[in-house]
Enzyme design. Structure first.
Site, PDB file in Angstrom:
ATOM      1  N   LYS A  50      40.621 -34.184 -26.281  1.00  0.00           N
ATOM      2  CA  LYS A  50      39.794 -35.372 -26.079  1.00  0.00           C
ATOM      3  C   LYS A  50      40.499 -36.554 -26.723  1.00  0.00           C
ATOM      4  O   LYS A  50      41.081 -36.419 -27.793  1.00  0.00           O
ATOM      5  CB  LYS A  50      38.438 -35.161 -26.770  1.00  0.00           C
ATOM      6  CG  LYS A  50      37.255 -35.164 -25.829  1.00  0.00           C
ATOM      7  CD  LYS A  50      36.001 -35.071 -26.686  1.00  0.00           C
ATOM      8  CE  LYS A  50      34.738 -35.240 -25.902  1.00  0.00           C
ATOM      9  NZ  LYS A  50      33.563 -35.104 -26.782  1.00  0.00           N
ATOM     10  N   ARG A  99      17.658 -36.006 -28.206  1.00  0.00           N
ATOM     11  CA  ARG A  99      17.070 -37.339 -27.996  1.00  0.00           C
ATOM     12  C   ARG A  99      16.116 -37.254 -26.806  1.00  0.00           C
ATOM     13  O   ARG A  99      14.934 -37.056 -26.972  1.00  0.00           O
ATOM     14  CB  ARG A  99      18.181 -38.369 -27.753  1.00  0.00           C
ATOM     15  CG  ARG A  99      18.999 -38.660 -28.994  1.00  0.00           C
ATOM     16  CD  ARG A  99      20.287 -39.357 -28.676  1.00  0.00           C
ATOM     17  NE  ARG A  99      21.096 -38.556 -27.754  1.00  0.00           N
ATOM     18  CZ  ARG A  99      22.339 -38.823 -27.399  1.00  0.00           C
ATOM     19  NH1 ARG A  99      22.919 -39.903 -27.835  1.00  0.00           N
ATOM     20  NH2 ARG A  99      22.996 -38.028 -26.590  1.00  0.00           N
TER      21      ARG A  99
HETATM   22  O1  PNS Z   1      28.706 -34.681 -30.633  1.00  0.00           O
HETATM   23  P1  PNS Z   1      29.056 -33.781 -29.502  1.00  0.00           P
HETATM   24  O2  PNS Z   1      30.334 -34.249 -28.843  1.00  0.00           O
HETATM   25  O3  PNS Z   1      27.930 -33.604 -28.526  1.00  0.00           O
HETATM   26  O4  PNS Z   1      29.339 -32.344 -30.165  1.00  0.00           O
HETATM   27  C1  PNS Z   1      29.747 -31.262 -29.369  1.00  0.00           C
HETATM   28  C2  PNS Z   1      30.204 -30.050 -30.211  1.00  0.00           C
HETATM   29  C3  PNS Z   1      31.280 -30.462 -31.199  1.00  0.00           C
HETATM   30  C4  PNS Z   1      29.018 -29.518 -30.965  1.00  0.00           C
HETATM   31  C5  PNS Z   1      30.720 -28.980 -29.221  1.00  0.00           C
HETATM   32  O5  PNS Z   1      31.669 -29.553 -28.374  1.00  0.00           O
HETATM   33  C6  PNS Z   1      31.330 -27.760 -29.918  1.00  0.00           C
HETATM   34  O6  PNS Z   1      30.670 -27.007 -30.577  1.00  0.00           O
HETATM   35  N1  PNS Z   1      32.656 -27.583 -29.738  1.00  0.00           N
HETATM   36  C7  PNS Z   1      33.387 -26.489 -30.323  1.00  0.00           C
HETATM   37  C8  PNS Z   1      33.876 -25.525 -29.256  1.00  0.00           C
HETATM   38  C9  PNS Z   1      32.905 -24.370 -29.043  1.00  0.00           C
HETATM   39  O7  PNS Z   1      32.487 -23.710 -29.962  1.00  0.00           O
HETATM   40  N2  PNS Z   1      32.573 -24.118 -27.757  1.00  0.00           N
HETATM   41  C10 PNS Z   1      31.714 -23.001 -27.362  1.00  0.00           C
HETATM   42  C11 PNS Z   1      30.246 -23.219 -27.615  1.00  0.00           C
HETATM   43  S1  PNS Z   1      29.479 -24.079 -26.345  1.00  0.00           S
END
Ligand code: PNS
Length: 170
Positions: A50, A99
């Site tokens: 990202k 939200r």
């Molecule tokens: O603030 P965000 O961008 O909505 O947070 C998203 C986040 C960081 C919680 C999510 O992308 C995440 O947990 N990423 C780590 C990768 C992971 O564990 N993926 C599998 C579970 S869905």
């Protein structure tokens, strides 16, 4: 009878996210979650794929400065699977904010996937405060870029960083 879960004040919880940048909505959640659990880790995702607006060190610094000195809150980063990070940190709870209803589907998928990966790690959703329900990091960046006022949406440290980045520092 099912095994009793831990006393909430003994729980280590992780509040994960991109926090790019941290908003007043995030801060409200951090404050409320910190009252519910023993130790709260605000964990910033390090995602090489990202293209973030702020670097991870910048985001860490802003979260740290914004939260000040909560005795039971720390800021960390992670990459890879969230559940691995939660386990490595000795956590058993993931905190996420909801939200509007539009957040639900994404959160639902993540919570079920995380539960499939680590059934003993629970996800707990806190409803965003009504004053913060419309705030997102993405909208904050856009409004500021287009000349709008975001002073009541983000902590002052973030407003400062945003203005400097967008070239309106004074
Ligand atoms: O603030 P965000 O961008 O909505 O947070 C998203 C986040 C960081 C919680 C999510 O992308 C995440 O947990 N990423 C780590 C990768 C992971 O564990 N993926 C599998 C579970 S869905």
């Amino acid at each position: 009878m099912p095994e009793r879960t831990q006393d909430a004040q003994q729980l280590v919880a992780v509040y994960p996210g991109s926090f790019d940048p941290v908003t007043n909505g995030h801060l409200d959640l951090i404050e409320r979650a910190s009252r519910l659990v023993g130790h709260l880790i605000v964990s910033i995702l390090r995602n090489e794929r990202k293209q973030p607006f702020f670097s991870v060190p910048e985001r860490m610094e802003m979260v740290r400065e914004a939260i000040g000195s909560y005795p039971n809150v720390e800021v960390d980063t992670f990459e890879g699977l969230l559940v691995d990070h939660v386990s490595q940190r000795g956590g058993s709870l993931i905190i996420r904010g909801i939200r509007a209803i539009s957040d639900y589907e994404y959160e639902w998928q993540m919570a079920l996937m995380n539960r499939r990966l680590r059934p003993h790690i629970e996800t707990m959703f806190l409803m965003a405060g009504e004053a913060h329900s419309f705030i997102s990091s993405q909208l904050v960046r856009e409004v500021l870029r287009l000349g709008g006022d975001v002073s009541d949406l983000v902590p002052s440290v973030v407003e400062r960083h945003l203005k400097l980045r967008i070239g309106k520092g004074n």
